[in-house]
Write a protein that holds these residues in place. Structure first.
Motif, PDB file in Angstrom:
ATOM      1  N   GLY A 185       0.787  -1.232   0.000  1.00 17.75           N
ATOM      2  CA  GLY A 185       0.000   0.000   0.000  1.00 17.75           C
ATOM      3  C   GLY A 185       0.816   1.277   0.000  1.00 17.75           C
ATOM      4  O   GLY A 185       0.501   2.225  -0.725  1.00 17.75           O
ATOM      5  N   ASP A 186       1.868   1.347   0.836  1.00 14.57           N
ATOM      6  CA  ASP A 186       2.658   2.585   0.923  1.00 14.57           C
ATOM      7  C   ASP A 186       3.313   2.919  -0.414  1.00 14.57           C
ATOM      8  O   ASP A 186       3.261   4.074  -0.876  1.00 14.57           O
ATOM      9  CB  ASP A 186       3.729   2.460   2.009  1.00 14.57           C
ATOM     10  CG  ASP A 186       3.152   2.486   3.417  1.00 14.57           C
ATOM     11  OD1 ASP A 186       1.972   2.881   3.577  1.00 14.57           O
ATOM     12  OD2 ASP A 186       3.873   2.101   4.355  1.00 14.57           O
ATOM     13  N   TRP A 213       0.612   3.948  -3.047  1.00 14.07           N
ATOM     14  CA  TRP A 213       0.083   5.300  -2.813  1.00 14.07           C
ATOM     15  C   TRP A 213       1.073   6.351  -3.293  1.00 14.07           C
ATOM     16  O   TRP A 213       0.706   7.306  -3.983  1.00 14.07           O
ATOM     17  CB  TRP A 213      -0.231   5.503  -1.336  1.00 14.07           C
ATOM     18  CG  TRP A 213      -0.540   6.929  -0.994  1.00 14.07           C
ATOM     19  CD1 TRP A 213       0.268   7.803  -0.330  1.00 14.07           C
ATOM     20  CD2 TRP A 213      -1.715   7.661  -1.341  1.00 14.07           C
ATOM     21  NE1 TRP A 213      -0.329   9.035  -0.217  1.00 14.07           N
ATOM     22  CE2 TRP A 213      -1.560   8.978  -0.835  1.00 14.07           C
ATOM     23  CE3 TRP A 213      -2.887   7.342  -2.006  1.00 14.07           C
ATOM     24  CZ2 TRP A 213      -2.527   9.961  -0.989  1.00 14.07           C
ATOM     25  CZ3 TRP A 213      -3.858   8.321  -2.172  1.00 14.07           C
ATOM     26  CH2 TRP A 213      -3.686   9.615  -1.672  1.00 14.07           C
ATOM     27  N   GLU A 214       2.337   6.176  -2.951  1.00 15.53           N
ATOM     28  CA  GLU A 214       3.343   7.165  -3.324  1.00 15.53           C
ATOM     29  C   GLU A 214       3.516   7.252  -4.844  1.00 15.53           C
ATOM     30  O   GLU A 214       3.567   8.351  -5.414  1.00 15.53           O
ATOM     31  CB  GLU A 214       4.692   6.808  -2.673  1.00 15.53           C
ATOM     32  CG  GLU A 214       5.851   7.700  -3.082  1.00 15.53           C
ATOM     33  CD  GLU A 214       5.660   9.166  -2.704  1.00 15.53           C
ATOM     34  OE1 GLU A 214       6.258  10.035  -3.381  1.00 15.53           O
ATOM     35  OE2 GLU A 214       4.928   9.442  -1.736  1.00 15.53           O
ATOM     36  N   HIS A 221      -0.064   8.254  -6.650  1.00 19.04           N
ATOM     37  CA  HIS A 221      -0.674   9.524  -6.272  1.00 19.04           C
ATOM     38  C   HIS A 221       0.331  10.610  -5.874  1.00 19.04           C
ATOM     39  O   HIS A 221      -0.055  11.754  -5.648  1.00 19.04           O
ATOM     40  CB  HIS A 221      -1.653   9.326  -5.103  1.00 19.04           C
ATOM     41  CG  HIS A 221      -2.940   8.682  -5.511  1.00 19.04           C
ATOM     42  ND1 HIS A 221      -3.074   7.317  -5.621  1.00 19.04           N
ATOM     43  CD2 HIS A 221      -4.132   9.215  -5.861  1.00 19.04           C
ATOM     44  CE1 HIS A 221      -4.309   7.045  -6.010  1.00 19.04           C
ATOM     45  NE2 HIS A 221      -4.968   8.161  -6.162  1.00 19.04           N
ATOM     46  N   ASP A 275      -7.556  11.255  -1.044  1.00 14.79           N
ATOM     47  CA  ASP A 275      -6.717  11.134   0.150  1.00 14.79           C
ATOM     48  C   ASP A 275      -6.380   9.671   0.379  1.00 14.79           C
ATOM     49  O   ASP A 275      -6.956   8.777  -0.229  1.00 14.79           O
ATOM     50  CB  ASP A 275      -7.401  11.740   1.378  1.00 14.79           C
ATOM     51  CG  ASP A 275      -8.779  11.149   1.641  1.00 14.79           C
ATOM     52  OD1 ASP A 275      -8.883   9.906   1.754  1.00 14.79           O
ATOM     53  OD2 ASP A 275      -9.756  11.919   1.713  1.00 14.79           O
ATOM     54  N   ARG A 276      -5.450   9.440   1.286  1.00 16.25           N
ATOM     55  CA  ARG A 276      -4.949   8.081   1.544  1.00 16.25           C
ATOM     56  C   ARG A 276      -6.042   7.180   2.094  1.00 16.25           C
ATOM     57  O   ARG A 276      -6.091   5.982   1.779  1.00 16.25           O
ATOM     58  CB  ARG A 276      -3.752   8.150   2.504  1.00 16.25           C
ATOM     59  CG  ARG A 276      -3.159   6.795   2.882  1.00 16.25           C
ATOM     60  CD  ARG A 276      -2.539   6.086   1.700  1.00 16.25           C
ATOM     61  NE  ARG A 276      -2.150   4.722   2.016  1.00 16.25           N
ATOM     62  CZ  ARG A 276      -0.939   4.364   2.467  1.00 16.25           C
ATOM     63  NH1 ARG A 276       0.011   5.283   2.645  1.00 16.25           N
ATOM     64  NH2 ARG A 276      -0.666   3.112   2.726  1.00 16.25           N
ATOM     65  N   GLU A 277      -6.920   7.706   2.926  1.00 13.41           N
ATOM     66  CA  GLU A 277      -7.964   6.872   3.522  1.00 13.41           C
ATOM     67  C   GLU A 277      -8.859   6.270   2.443  1.00 13.41           C
ATOM     68  O   GLU A 277      -9.165   5.074   2.476  1.00 13.41           O
ATOM     69  CB  GLU A 277      -8.808   7.676   4.508  1.00 13.41           C
ATOM     70  CG  GLU A 277      -9.880   6.832   5.189  1.00 13.41           C
ATOM     71  CD  GLU A 277     -10.692   7.622   6.197  1.00 13.41           C
ATOM     72  OE1 GLU A 277     -11.521   7.011   6.895  1.00 13.41           O
ATOM     73  OE2 GLU A 277     -10.511   8.862   6.277  1.00 13.41           O
ATOM     74  N   PHE A 306      -8.120   5.840  -0.704  1.00 11.35           N
ATOM     75  CA  PHE A 306      -7.310   4.890  -1.469  1.00 11.35           C
ATOM     76  C   PHE A 306      -7.212   3.559  -0.737  1.00 11.35           C
ATOM     77  O   PHE A 306      -7.348   2.486  -1.349  1.00 11.35           O
ATOM     78  CB  PHE A 306      -5.913   5.468  -1.701  1.00 11.35           C
ATOM     79  CG  PHE A 306      -4.962   4.530  -2.380  1.00 11.35           C
ATOM     80  CD1 PHE A 306      -5.078   4.271  -3.741  1.00 11.35           C
ATOM     81  CD2 PHE A 306      -3.936   3.920  -1.667  1.00 11.35           C
ATOM     82  CE1 PHE A 306      -4.191   3.406  -4.378  1.00 11.35           C
ATOM     83  CE2 PHE A 306      -3.051   3.065  -2.298  1.00 11.35           C
ATOM     84  CZ  PHE A 306      -3.173   2.803  -3.649  1.00 11.35           C
ATOM     85  N   ASP A 307      -6.976   3.591   0.571  1.00 11.46           N
ATOM     86  CA  ASP A 307      -6.842   2.360   1.350  1.00 11.46           C
ATOM     87  C   ASP A 307      -8.145   1.561   1.367  1.00 11.46           C
ATOM     88  O   ASP A 307      -8.122   0.322   1.294  1.00 11.46           O
ATOM     89  CB  ASP A 307      -6.410   2.679   2.781  1.00 11.46           C
ATOM     90  CG  ASP A 307      -4.935   3.059   2.884  1.00 11.46           C
ATOM     91  OD1 ASP A 307      -4.189   2.797   1.914  1.00 11.46           O
ATOM     92  OD2 ASP A 307      -4.545   3.626   3.923  1.00 11.46           O
TER      93      ASP A 307
END
Length: 228
Positions: A34-35, A38-39, A42, A61-63, A65-66
């Motif tokens: 995930g990390d 995301w990077e 995005h 936002d990350r939330e 996406f998660d």
């Protein structure tokens, strides 16, 4: 008259690690991947165009996406894979097996999101080859590639990978509130041996000099297609 085909259904695929030369395919796991995703998908270097024709994203936002990634990771169809760079161990892209129909030996490669770290490298090509090889080794008869008919980049990729264009379904879907005419491509099991040889020749160490290809994938595939 052609001989009638006696067909027995095949098994549904199970996501497992597949090793390549440049990358490996792993079952998508948000806790591990995930990390990085995301990077790269995005962050500042992200290719925003990759989301234009997908039915989801980009995520604000990350939330969010998660939440999406968690649902995607547990789905049996689409069955999500992560593309991991072998040198760095970094997760750099995702793609899926989807529209899985074992009864008819039909399956699709889709939901492709390759980060800029994969673009203009052999990793995306190798990912498609590894999935195709796995699919046909399971006994599937047909692999599909579908995309918005306006998605020129995806259509070019399909043709480069050896998929045959079959036509357009007009007003096939509505995606993000807009009409989608869907372009259809496929590879049959009878097509795959020549296509696979082309992939293997292209991915070979001898085909690269200072990181640049010597012969194109289309050129190498053509050599084997003539012999078929």
């Amino acid at each position: 008259m052609p001989t009638a085909l006696h067909w027995n259904p095949v098994k549904a695929p199970v996501a497992k690690t597949i090793e390549g030369r440049f990358m490996r395919l792993e079952k998508l796991e948000p806790a591990r991947h995930g990390d990085d995703l995301w990077e790269l998908l995005h962050g500042p270097a992200a290719d925003e165009k990759q989301w234009e024709y997908l039915p989801y994203g980009p995520f604000g936002d990350r939330e969010r996406f998660d939440i999406w990634l968690d649902g995607y990771a547990v789905s049996p169809d689409p069955l999500g894979y992560c593309v991991v760079d072998k040198q760095s161990g970094q997760a750099q892209g995702i793609l899926s097996l989807m529209s899985i129909v074992p009864a008819h030996g039909r399956i699709e490669i889709g939901h492709v999101a390759f980060s800029s770290a994969m673009q203009r490298t052999p990793k995306g090509t190798e990912a498609i080859y590894l999935l195709g090889n796995m699919i046909f080794s399971l006994g599937y008869r047909r692999v599909e590639w579908k995309c918005d008919d306006e998605n020129a980049r995806s259509k070019r990729a399909a043709e480069r990978f050896g998929f045959t264009f079959e036509g357009v379904f007009r007003q096939h879907m509505v995606v993000k509130g807009h009409n989608r005419d869907t372009a259809w491509f496929s590879i049959r099991d009878s097509d795959w041996p020549a296509i696979a040889q082309g992939f293997e020749a292209w991915l070979a160490e001898a085909n690269f000099k200072q990181g640049q290809q010597i012969h194109s994938l289309e050129t190498l595939r053509g050599r084997y297609a003539i012999k078929k």
